[in-house]
Write an enzyme that holds these catalytic residues in place. Sequence first.
Site, PDB file in Angstrom:
ATOM      1  N   HIS A  25      -6.329  -5.977  -1.855  1.00 56.45           N
ATOM      2  CA  HIS A  25      -5.368  -4.926  -1.528  1.00 56.45           C
ATOM      3  C   HIS A  25      -4.354  -5.523  -0.561  1.00 56.45           C
ATOM      4  O   HIS A  25      -4.732  -5.992   0.511  1.00 56.45           O
ATOM      5  CB  HIS A  25      -6.085  -3.739  -0.883  1.00 56.45           C
ATOM      6  CG  HIS A  25      -5.200  -2.549  -0.617  1.00 56.45           C
ATOM      7  ND1 HIS A  25      -4.738  -1.721  -1.625  1.00 56.45           N
ATOM      8  CD2 HIS A  25      -4.709  -2.042   0.540  1.00 56.45           C
ATOM      9  CE1 HIS A  25      -4.003  -0.760  -1.089  1.00 56.45           C
ATOM     10  NE2 HIS A  25      -3.973  -0.930   0.222  1.00 56.45           N
ATOM     11  N   SER A  61       0.832  -1.198   0.000  1.00 53.91           N
ATOM     12  CA  SER A  61       0.000   0.000   0.000  1.00 53.91           C
ATOM     13  C   SER A  61       0.873   1.258   0.000  1.00 53.91           C
ATOM     14  O   SER A  61       1.708   1.420  -0.882  1.00 53.91           O
ATOM     15  CB  SER A  61      -0.970  -0.029   1.190  1.00 53.91           C
ATOM     16  OG  SER A  61      -1.977   0.939   1.048  1.00 53.91           O
ATOM     17  N   ASP A 109      -8.130  -2.753  -7.416  1.00 58.22           N
ATOM     18  CA  ASP A 109      -7.612  -2.531  -6.063  1.00 58.22           C
ATOM     19  C   ASP A 109      -8.705  -1.984  -5.142  1.00 58.22           C
ATOM     20  O   ASP A 109      -9.305  -0.938  -5.417  1.00 58.22           O
ATOM     21  CB  ASP A 109      -6.444  -1.561  -6.124  1.00 58.22           C
ATOM     22  CG  ASP A 109      -5.797  -1.343  -4.773  1.00 58.22           C
ATOM     23  OD1 ASP A 109      -4.820  -2.031  -4.472  1.00 58.22           O
ATOM     24  OD2 ASP A 109      -6.299  -0.490  -4.013  1.00 58.22           O
TER      25      ASP A 109
END
Length: 420
Positions: free
Chosen positions: A359, A196, A292
């Site tokens: 994610h 991330s 995502d």
Amino acid sequence: MMKHFLVGVVVVAFAFLEAVTGFLDFNETELSFIEAYEHGVSKLNYNPLMVGLTLIPSAGAKGAVCLDGTLPGYHWHRGYGSGANSWLIQLEGGGWCNNIRTCVYRKKTRHGSSMYMEKQIPFTGILSDKAEENPDFFNWNRVKLRYCDGASFTGDNENKEAQLQFRGQRIWLAAMEDLMFKGMHHAKQALLSGCSAGGLASILHCEEFSNMLPRTTKVKCLSDAGLFLDAVDVSGGHTLRSLYSGVVSLQGLQHNLPRICTNHLDPTSCFFPQNLISHIQTPLFILNAAYDSWQIQSSIAPPLADPHGYWHDCRLNHAKCSASQIRFLQGFRTQMLNAIKGFSMTRENGLFINSCFAHCQTERQDTWFADDSPEIRNKPIAIAVGDWYFDRASVKAIDCPYPCDKTCHNLVFRLANYTY
């Protein structure tokens, strides 16, 4: 490989303020999103390795401090055997803060202060110490660098009035210096990774990391869920660009962003990885879900861009998306594939773009390496990354569009009820 009980869909409870404020605050959304499942993998692991937090004493004198002025830290499990001189650095994710309000909020959390960080965290997925869970990196020196600056380890500024320190770049340098002293300067092999906001950081710092190590060291970088796109949201606006603009200006990123980009683009554009990846000389692997989940939640279809709630159900559960919404998301996937075209032409680079609503797939055991892990052409993520790192095979894996992939661990969200 271990057998796990999670198949297909992960249900995640959100602790964000949508019902109260009518929009997703970037700081609160990302913190909640990551918190919801970042360490939740331990429920799937019968006995995860717990690794303690090490603060960096020398960081204070260098001004390398968290948002609230506390010392930064990392979790380190020492390598052994064939991995004794190999190092894997995992940069923690957790969003960004783009104004004084969100940064003040953040400094009262584990993403802004080491006072609130867990004293121990489970090492799973790419950090696991078990060969059956992490076949290629299990006995390496594995480090998780905690994230407490709010700008992907890149800022260098302060706001005295709000008592905020924006020292991400200094934290990065202090941590690397400390790890070099502890043996990383002897590394035969090294992999800089992150998920991330940490995945973006692994791109931003990839060349810097490579230049710190001896020329004889095999150095590569891995970005997991870090390919944040400068995409148009459902209202025709640029929600993420607006956020990034605030982060760049508030935290003073312009001086630390790669000059090969800032020489011809504005600093905000140079915080978007699509404008950086083709210029990186160090071999880089991009792992990303084509749909995502964080980008759908907070960049493509955030509540602020959807005042009538047309996207509300779709945002939480892809199975509730209309045909037109799926078409919009397919367009986002196309943008992602276009963004990596030049990057993919370099032989040393690697790709794994699966058509999942997910994610961060390296830190969770069920998505990294398990009996039912996501695959592209029968190859799970851990094997793809290992094949690429050790040059066993070229890896340029791109899934067909949704809904063709039946191996996904798609995320489905539900709102938690909170009273304020």
